[in-house]
Design a protein around this motif. Structure first.
Motif, mmCIF file in Angstrom:
data_model
loop_
_atom_site.group_PDB
_atom_site.id
_atom_site.type_symbol
_atom_site.label_atom_id
_atom_site.label_comp_id
_atom_site.label_asym_id
_atom_site.label_seq_id
_atom_site.Cartn_x
_atom_site.Cartn_y
_atom_site.Cartn_z
ATOM 1 N N LYS A 290 41.322 39.776 65.107
ATOM 2 C CA LYS A 290 40.008 39.440 65.651
ATOM 3 C C LYS A 290 39.483 38.129 65.066
ATOM 4 C CE LYS A 290 39.649 43.277 68.012
ATOM 5 N NZ LYS A 290 39.691 43.250 69.487
ATOM 6 N N LEU A 291 39.939 37.790 63.873
ATOM 7 C CA LEU A 291 39.471 36.576 63.209
ATOM 8 C C LEU A 291 40.206 35.333 63.703
ATOM 9 C CD1 LEU A 291 37.548 35.499 61.031
ATOM 10 C CD2 LEU A 291 39.370 35.897 59.351
ATOM 11 N N ALA B 123 40.843 39.931 71.960
ATOM 12 C CA ALA B 123 40.914 38.755 71.078
ATOM 13 C C ALA B 123 41.488 37.547 71.777
ATOM 14 C CB ALA B 123 41.765 39.092 69.847
ATOM 15 N N ILE B 124 42.451 37.739 72.620
ATOM 16 C CA ILE B 124 43.076 36.604 73.288
ATOM 17 C C ILE B 124 42.102 35.930 74.225
ATOM 18 C CG2 ILE B 124 44.790 35.993 75.038
ATOM 19 C CD1 ILE B 124 45.825 36.135 72.261
ATOM 20 N N GLU B 125 41.303 36.722 74.967
ATOM 21 C CA GLU B 125 40.370 36.130 75.912
ATOM 22 C C GLU B 125 39.265 35.357 75.219
ATOM 23 O OE1 GLU B 125 38.985 39.269 78.327
ATOM 24 O OE2 GLU B 125 40.895 39.593 79.343
ATOM 25 N N SER B 126 39.070 35.607 73.937
ATOM 26 C CA SER B 126 38.003 34.920 73.201
ATOM 27 C C SER B 126 38.512 33.765 72.371
ATOM 28 C CB SER B 126 37.301 35.911 72.274
ATOM 29 O OG SER B 126 38.181 36.311 71.240
ATOM 30 N N LYS C 221 28.584 39.064 63.732
ATOM 31 C CA LYS C 221 28.804 39.526 65.093
ATOM 32 C C LYS C 221 30.237 39.231 65.507
ATOM 33 C CE LYS C 221 26.692 39.579 69.585
ATOM 34 N NZ LYS C 221 25.661 39.065 70.448
ATOM 35 N N PRO C 222 31.198 39.898 64.910
ATOM 36 C CA PRO C 222 32.586 39.532 65.141
ATOM 37 C C PRO C 222 33.201 40.048 66.422
ATOM 38 C CG PRO C 222 32.447 41.289 63.538
ATOM 39 C CD PRO C 222 31.042 40.927 63.892
ATOM 40 N N VAL C 223 32.779 41.229 66.877
ATOM 41 C CA VAL C 223 33.510 41.836 67.984
ATOM 42 C C VAL C 223 32.555 42.357 69.057
ATOM 43 C CG1 VAL C 223 35.278 43.510 68.619
ATOM 44 C CG2 VAL C 223 35.264 42.544 66.326
#
Length: 390
Positions: free
Chosen positions: A341-342, A310-313, A281-283
């Motif tokens: 994303k990683l 990606a930054i917010e996560s 469940k990457p994105v």
């Protein structure tokens, strides 16, 4: 009548003498055997009580050691986060600067570097304190047995305080080495590249091999990271110097080196287990496969997954629950995630604080717990105690 008795005695005098000697010898032998049996029983009782006392003292030493590790681990982890701080880069990226690529590459190095530093540092802390406390415990046990007080309270304090070097200068040196090796490895991975789980694991394997092959490898030079190079001038006690040198010898032994290397390998396995969850469940509710993005029906848990932004996560994590759909899960070996994303996933794992009350536990807590309950680490502590309490 008396003459008949006298004649009888005279006739059997030799038999009486021999019989008397036999009876007396038997009584003496019986008494000797009884005395030896009592001595044997007393000896066994003393051995039992001494063994019980030593076992209790060892268990007490182990509990104290575990408490010290749990107490110092948060400080060590904070020092790693301070040395490899990425918050300022995250803040700049949220402002959408012009040099996005440069900042992303810096974040990539720092995020992966923090994970690697955690794996090494937690193992080094656990092994060092296990050796240190059991050497000290052995000396204290000998003092108790001999009714002596060579190991004074001041000496104990100075000896235990040696680990403070690792929480400052030693940790700084470790982070510097790790950051250097991580940068060498990950610079060849372009941000536009997608990584499978196996490729991500290969990155960590390459970093581990690069660190192990360095002249300052933490496993073979553990003592140089955790202890100052010289005995502090304020502690000129001869016994302290002896304990210091003995601890250095133990930490530089091949057994400790192999144990630390084994711990590091197990630690990276824990890291990959945590990262593998995100490959399902990457994105934000989608799964990235080799054929593109595919809808994902895996349900959310209380831990937030990495979002599309990606930054917010960056500081968030994800866990996986059983799918509530009949659609089969994709083959995890074919799932690939873009590096941008990683990186937030890795950065979020590395930023989890040490906290034994959180469920599920964070990565740093899992690493320290893994090393604490390691059977090989326990055997090292027991063997060290047994040697120094003799």
């Amino acid at each position: 009548m008396f003459s008949a008795m006298k004649n009888f005695v005279n006739r059997h005098r030799r038999k009486f003498l021999i019989g008397g000697f036999v009876v007396a010898g038997g009584m003496l032998t019986l008494r000797y055997a009884q005395r030896k049996l009592i001595e044997y029983q007393e000896s066994k009782a003393r051995e039992f009580f001494e063994r019980t006392r030593r076992t209790q003292h060892f268990e007490s030493t182990e509990r104290t050691c575990n408490q010290a590790i749990m107490g110092l681990a948060p400080n060590l982890i904070e020092q790693i986060l301070k040395n490899l701080d990425a918050d300022h880069i995250v803040a700049e990226l949220r402002n959408k600067p012009d040099e996005k690529i440069v900042l992303w590459n810096k974040l990539k190095v720092l995020a992966i570097g923090r994970l690697c530093a955690l794996v090494y540092a937690c193992s080094m802390l656990v092994i060092t304190l296990r050796v240190q406390f059991n050497i000290l415990g052995g000396y204290l046990y000998k003092d108790a047995i001999n009714s002596d007080e060579q190991v004074t309270s001041e000496l104990q304090h100075n000896y235990v305080a040696l680990i403070q070097h690792f929480l400052s200068d030693g940790c700084d040196a470790l982070c510097q080495l790790v950051e250097q090796k991580v940068e060498q490895i990950v610079n060849s991975y372009d941000l536009s590249r997608k990584l499978t789980l196996n490729e991500t694991e290969q990155i960590f394997c390459s970093i581990q091999m690069a660190i192990n092959s360095d002249a300052s490898d933490p496993s073979t030079h553990l003592a140089s990271y955790v202890y100052p190079s010289d005995v502090p001038a304020s502690t000129s006690d001869a016994l302290f110097e002896k304990m210091y040198n003995e601890t250095i010898d133990m930490l530089e032994s091949s057994d400790v080196s192999m144990l630390n290397a084994n711990n590091v390998s197990r630690g990276f396995s824990i890291v990959m287990d945590n990262i593998a969850d995100f490959y399902f469940k990457p994105v934000n509710g989608t799964i990235v496969t080799e054929n593109g993005i595919k809808p994902n029906h895996i349900t959310n848990t209380s831990t937030a997954a990495a979002t599309t932004s990606a930054i917010e996560s960056t500081d968030e994590c994800a866990t996986i629950t059983e799918a509530s759909t009949s659609e089969p899960l994709p083959n995890i070996n074919t799932v690939s995630i873009p590096i941008p994303k990683l990186i937030p996933v890795i950065n979020g794992l590395a930023k989890q604080r040490f906290n034994t009350t959180n469920q599920p536990p964070g990565l740093s807590t899992s690493l320290v717990t893994l090393y604490l309950i390691s059977e090989k680490v326990k055997i090292l502590g027991a063997n060290t105690y047994e040697v120094f309490c003799q």
